[in-house]
Scaffold this motif. Structure first.
Motif, mmCIF file in Angstrom:
data_model
loop_
_atom_site.group_PDB
_atom_site.id
_atom_site.type_symbol
_atom_site.label_atom_id
_atom_site.label_comp_id
_atom_site.label_asym_id
_atom_site.label_seq_id
_atom_site.Cartn_x
_atom_site.Cartn_y
_atom_site.Cartn_z
ATOM 1 N N ILE A 177 16.204 13.973 3.414
ATOM 2 C CA ILE A 177 15.851 13.343 2.143
ATOM 3 C C ILE A 177 14.870 14.249 1.402
ATOM 4 N N PRO A 178 15.196 14.689 0.188
ATOM 5 C CA PRO A 178 14.316 15.612 -0.553
ATOM 6 C C PRO A 178 12.957 14.988 -0.846
ATOM 7 N N ILE A 179 11.954 15.849 -0.966
ATOM 8 C CA ILE A 179 10.590 15.364 -1.176
ATOM 9 C C ILE A 179 10.468 14.572 -2.467
ATOM 10 N N ASP A 180 11.154 14.988 -3.522
ATOM 11 C CA ASP A 180 11.049 14.247 -4.784
ATOM 12 C C ASP A 180 11.612 12.840 -4.649
ATOM 13 N N THR A 181 12.654 12.684 -3.845
ATOM 14 C CA THR A 181 13.214 11.354 -3.587
ATOM 15 C C THR A 181 12.225 10.503 -2.808
ATOM 16 N N ARG A 182 11.546 11.113 -1.864
ATOM 17 C CA ARG A 182 10.567 10.380 -1.064
ATOM 18 C C ARG A 182 9.388 9.926 -1.932
ATOM 19 N N ILE A 183 8.932 10.816 -2.804
ATOM 20 C CA ILE A 183 7.823 10.455 -3.697
ATOM 21 C C ILE A 183 8.249 9.354 -4.657
ATOM 22 N N GLN A 184 9.474 9.448 -5.156
ATOM 23 C CA GLN A 184 9.985 8.409 -6.051
ATOM 24 C C GLN A 184 10.077 7.065 -5.328
ATOM 25 N N THR A 185 10.431 7.092 -4.065
ATOM 26 C CA THR A 185 10.514 5.850 -3.276
ATOM 27 C C THR A 185 9.134 5.213 -3.125
ATOM 28 N N VAL A 186 8.110 6.036 -2.883
ATOM 29 C CA VAL A 186 6.744 5.510 -2.803
ATOM 30 C C VAL A 186 6.367 4.849 -4.125
ATOM 31 N N LYS A 187 6.709 5.490 -5.218
ATOM 32 C CA LYS A 187 6.428 4.905 -6.541
ATOM 33 C C LYS A 187 7.131 3.564 -6.697
ATOM 34 N N GLU A 188 8.389 3.514 -6.286
ATOM 35 C CA GLU A 188 9.143 2.257 -6.398
ATOM 36 C C GLU A 188 8.554 1.163 -5.526
ATOM 37 N N TRP A 189 8.084 1.542 -4.325
ATOM 38 C CA TRP A 189 7.415 0.539 -3.485
ATOM 39 C C TRP A 189 6.196 -0.053 -4.203
ATOM 40 N N LEU A 190 5.420 0.823 -4.828
ATOM 41 C CA LEU A 190 4.190 0.367 -5.481
ATOM 42 C C LEU A 190 4.446 -0.301 -6.827
ATOM 43 N N GLN A 191 5.681 -0.253 -7.295
ATOM 44 C CA GLN A 191 6.048 -0.955 -8.523
ATOM 45 C C GLN A 191 6.696 -2.308 -8.255
ATOM 46 N N LEU A 192 6.866 -2.644 -6.984
ATOM 47 C CA LEU A 192 7.406 -3.963 -6.643
ATOM 48 C C LEU A 192 6.423 -5.053 -7.074
ATOM 49 N N THR A 193 6.904 -6.263 -7.146
ATOM 50 C CA THR A 193 6.011 -7.379 -7.474
ATOM 51 C C THR A 193 4.923 -7.487 -6.428
ATOM 52 N N GLU A 194 3.817 -8.093 -6.766
ATOM 53 C CA GLU A 194 2.685 -8.176 -5.833
ATOM 54 C C GLU A 194 3.068 -8.840 -4.519
ATOM 55 N N GLU A 195 3.996 -9.764 -4.558
ATOM 56 C CA GLU A 195 4.432 -10.428 -3.331
ATOM 57 C C GLU A 195 5.158 -9.461 -2.402
ATOM 58 N N LYS A 196 5.845 -8.474 -2.970
ATOM 59 C CA LYS A 196 6.710 -7.585 -2.196
ATOM 60 C C LYS A 196 6.158 -6.166 -2.041
ATOM 61 N N ARG A 197 5.011 -5.886 -2.587
ATOM 62 C CA ARG A 197 4.468 -4.538 -2.639
ATOM 63 C C ARG A 197 3.725 -4.181 -1.343
ATOM 64 N N PRO A 198 4.064 -3.060 -0.677
ATOM 65 C CA PRO A 198 3.336 -2.685 0.551
ATOM 66 C C PRO A 198 1.930 -2.193 0.235
#
Length: 422
Positions: A177-198
């Motif tokens: 998995i490319p690093i840019d994809t991994r960084i984008q995934t972290v961003k998406e995790w932190l953009q989840l709703t507060e109930e679902k955000r790690p």
């Protein structure tokens, strides 16, 4: 020649297919029906980053400008001491459990469990995913037990359901998995709703370890790997900062790296009768597990007489600062006899090519020292601290996230790193 029954052949094919699919699995795993409690939604965030093999001096040696800048804005340790043995699996698991390897059970990258009559090896996907090998309570399990969601873009044991719990979001380890994809995934995790955000995220880089093993710690390739990680950290921090969340970064490594003698390696000592001992593969340490305990004493005495360029220890009498002896060995996984080479020597008992970069030696050797940097709203700014043991990272992260744990259940102490918090 006896032909295997059809059922055995089919079973083998199923196992091989399962292993192949698992090795190529690039999909995110999401545990359903989990949410942060209202209380946990108010907590800050921690991204725990490991750069495997990132020796304590690599940032300055190879001018990692982002890491030097960010750690200068927060906290930088002179170094961080790995636990013995200074290997990848034992130390990654120590960092997230606050326990010495002899206490959490991963006593080596490869070892034998006498009671189970089984070997654990970091390359064995089945064993790695088997929760029964892992003691302690990893930080993500601690978080999930207290209804705080966690995520992992790799960490030792993160793909195992320890105490019945995976991180809410995780990946089976792969390097595709490319690093840019991994960084984008972290961003998406932190953009989840507060109930679902790690609120706890682990993130792992293998590049420096790979380069330093293959080419040595002083090679241009290792410098390029350090630069890759530094650029990636710059991208990750910029991406996360754009979300304006109270995110704290803890950047660590599991161990350092040193140059070894690849030409004059050590063979298996003649004093060892291989029919009497189980000897898992190793180059910076050999564990000898006696099939019959009566073989231990005479073999030890013979080894002591013939030993050249390596130390011989009975499990009862290893150096105290290793915390790695029979008394500490909660899972009975340390060999009856240990052979530890003296730098720059290493063992080569399988006739394989020895790479110039190695680790696994005594943690007090400077080249084994790891890295610790931390920055974010929880940390004081612009301070340097003295070298400390990596068992103390666990209570630090738990304190930032407000997670409860029994103090006697870990080896780490909050008082060691509490002064770096605001």
């Amino acid at each position: 020649m006896e032909v295997p029954p059809l059922r055995s052949i089919l079973l083998l094919l199923v196992c091989l297919t399962t292993a192949l699919v698992r090795a190529q699995d690039l999909t995110q795993k999401i545990v359903p029906d989990r949410t942060n409690s209202a209380k946990q939604q108010e907590k800050p965030y921690v991204i725990l980053i490991s750069a495997d093999g990132f020796r304590h001096d690599f940032a300055r040696k190879y001018q990692a400008k982002n890491l030097l800048r960010l750690s200068g804005q927060g906290v930088a340790a002179t170094a961080m001491l790995p636990s013995f043995p200074s290997l990848t699996f034992p130390n990654h698991y120590t960092i997230v459990t606050g326990l010495y390897p002899a206490h959490h059970g991963l006593v080596n990258n490869t070892f034998f469990d006498v009671k189970r009559n089984e070997r654990y090896a970091m390359g064995n996907k089945r064993a790695v995913a088997d929760s029964s090998w892992y003691g302690g309570t990893p930080l993500w399990v601690l978080a999930e037990q207290q209804q705080m969601l966690s995520a992992s873009f790799y960490w030792v044991a993160s793909e195992s359901a320890i105490q019945g719990k995976h991180p809410s979001y995780y990946y089976i380890y792969n390097e595709k998995i490319p690093i840019d994809t991994r960084i984008q995934t972290v961003k998406e995790w932190l953009q989840l709703t507060e109930e679902k955000r790690p609120h706890l995220i682990t993130f792992y880089f293998p590049e420096v370890d790979h380069a330093a093993h293959t080419h040595g710690p002083d090679s241009p390739e290792t410098g390029e790997a350090v630069q890759f990680i530094d650029e990636s950290i710059g991208k990750l921090v910029a991406t996360v900062d754009s979300l304006h969340l109270p995110v704290n970064f803890v950047f660590v490594s599991d161990h350092g790296m040193t140059e070894v003698d690849t030409k004059n390696t050590l063979s298996l000592p003649a004093a060892i009768d291989t029919s009497q001992f189980i000897i898992p593969s190793g180059d910076v340490m050999l564990h000898l597990y006696a099939r019959d305990k009566r073989a231990v004493k005479p073999t030890y005495e013979a080894l002591k007489k013939e030993a050249r360029d390596y130390e011989v220890y009975l499990t009862e009498a290893t150096p105290a600062h290793w915390h790695y002896n029979k008394k500490a060995d909660r899972y009975n996984r340390i060999g009856d006899i240990l052979l530890v080479p003296r730098l720059p020597k290493v063992f080569n008992i399988n006739g394989r090519k020895i790479t110039p970069g190695k680790h696994g030696f005594d943690p007090t050797i400077p080249d084994m020292h790891a890295t610790f940097y931390a920055w974010g709203p929880a940390f004081k700014e612009g301070i340097t601290i003295e070298t400390f043991e990596n068992i103390h990272v666990y209570p630090l992260v738990a304190e930032i996230l407000g997670l409860r744990y029994k103090k006697k259940s870990i080896d780490g102490k909050l008082k060691v790193l509490q002064p770096i918090l605001k």
